[in-house]
Design an enzyme around this catalytic site. Sequence first.
Site, PDB file in Angstrom:
ATOM      1  N   HIS A   1     -18.280  20.640 -47.156  1.00 16.19           N
ATOM      2  CA  HIS A   1     -17.824  21.310 -45.938  1.00 16.19           C
ATOM      3  C   HIS A   1     -18.546  22.637 -45.763  1.00 16.19           C
ATOM      4  O   HIS A   1     -19.109  23.176 -46.712  1.00 16.19           O
ATOM      5  CB  HIS A   1     -16.311  21.545 -46.012  1.00 16.19           C
ATOM      6  CG  HIS A   1     -15.937  22.454 -47.141  1.00 16.19           C
ATOM      7  ND1 HIS A   1     -15.689  21.997 -48.419  1.00 16.19           N
ATOM      8  CD2 HIS A   1     -15.815  23.803 -47.191  1.00 16.19           C
ATOM      9  CE1 HIS A   1     -15.428  23.024 -49.207  1.00 16.19           C
ATOM     10  NE2 HIS A   1     -15.493  24.139 -48.486  1.00 16.19           N
TER      11      HIS A   1
ATOM     12  N   HIS B   1     -23.563  27.689 -45.412  1.00 13.67           N
ATOM     13  CA  HIS B   1     -24.060  26.823 -46.482  1.00 13.67           C
ATOM     14  C   HIS B   1     -22.997  25.788 -46.833  1.00 13.67           C
ATOM     15  O   HIS B   1     -21.829  25.934 -46.471  1.00 13.67           O
ATOM     16  CB  HIS B   1     -24.400  27.641 -47.734  1.00 13.67           C
ATOM     17  CG  HIS B   1     -23.201  28.195 -48.422  1.00 13.67           C
ATOM     18  ND1 HIS B   1     -22.541  29.332 -47.976  1.00 13.67           N
ATOM     19  CD2 HIS B   1     -22.501  27.749 -49.501  1.00 13.67           C
ATOM     20  CE1 HIS B   1     -21.512  29.568 -48.761  1.00 13.67           C
ATOM     21  NE2 HIS B   1     -21.447  28.624 -49.684  1.00 13.67           N
TER      22      HIS B   1
END
Length: 193
Positions: A50, A133
């Site tokens: 995620h 990220h």
Amino acid sequence: MHAEPNAPATTRVFIALAPPDEAKDELAEALAPAYAAYPRMRWNRIEDWHLTLAFLGELPLASVPPLRPALADLAAARRPLELGLRGGGQFDERVLWTGIDGDLDGLHLLSDEVRALIGECGIPFEGRPLRPHLTLARARRDDPAAVVESAAGLAGFTGRRWRARRLHLVGSNFGRGPGPIRYRDIDSWDFQG
């Protein structure tokens, strides 16, 4: 969210976007050499990958319900973002990540809006700046080279573009036992704007 018998009265909570399965599969294929070379790294499960927009930390379960209508309204007013996964890097030779490419201005705006809603819901939040990220793995203390070399192996990776179509309110069991971190959607909403 209902407390189960013997369930903790708090949970770690964050708000996130998730890449579609095709994008995750593509990245997993690029990671195959690192998986083979470093099986002892603590690899995050592919289904848990995620992009965190806001990390709220450990919250009492009673703090979570007021977030739902505010996040639902936000998602209803926003369009999906076009994003991609790209390259690799490391935090402190311990954490391996892949970067995010695409509509980064829209991503930062969405994160700012999410963080403003958290404050409006009365939840204390000291947000660090967004560093887009996906965390992929953590090195064991005795093998920091694993992260450095795995990041180098992702340097040329550029994944296909995808649309982030849902906003996720996620809970985790971090720190609750010896096993891997497990994530679960508390709720999620389609972007509809």
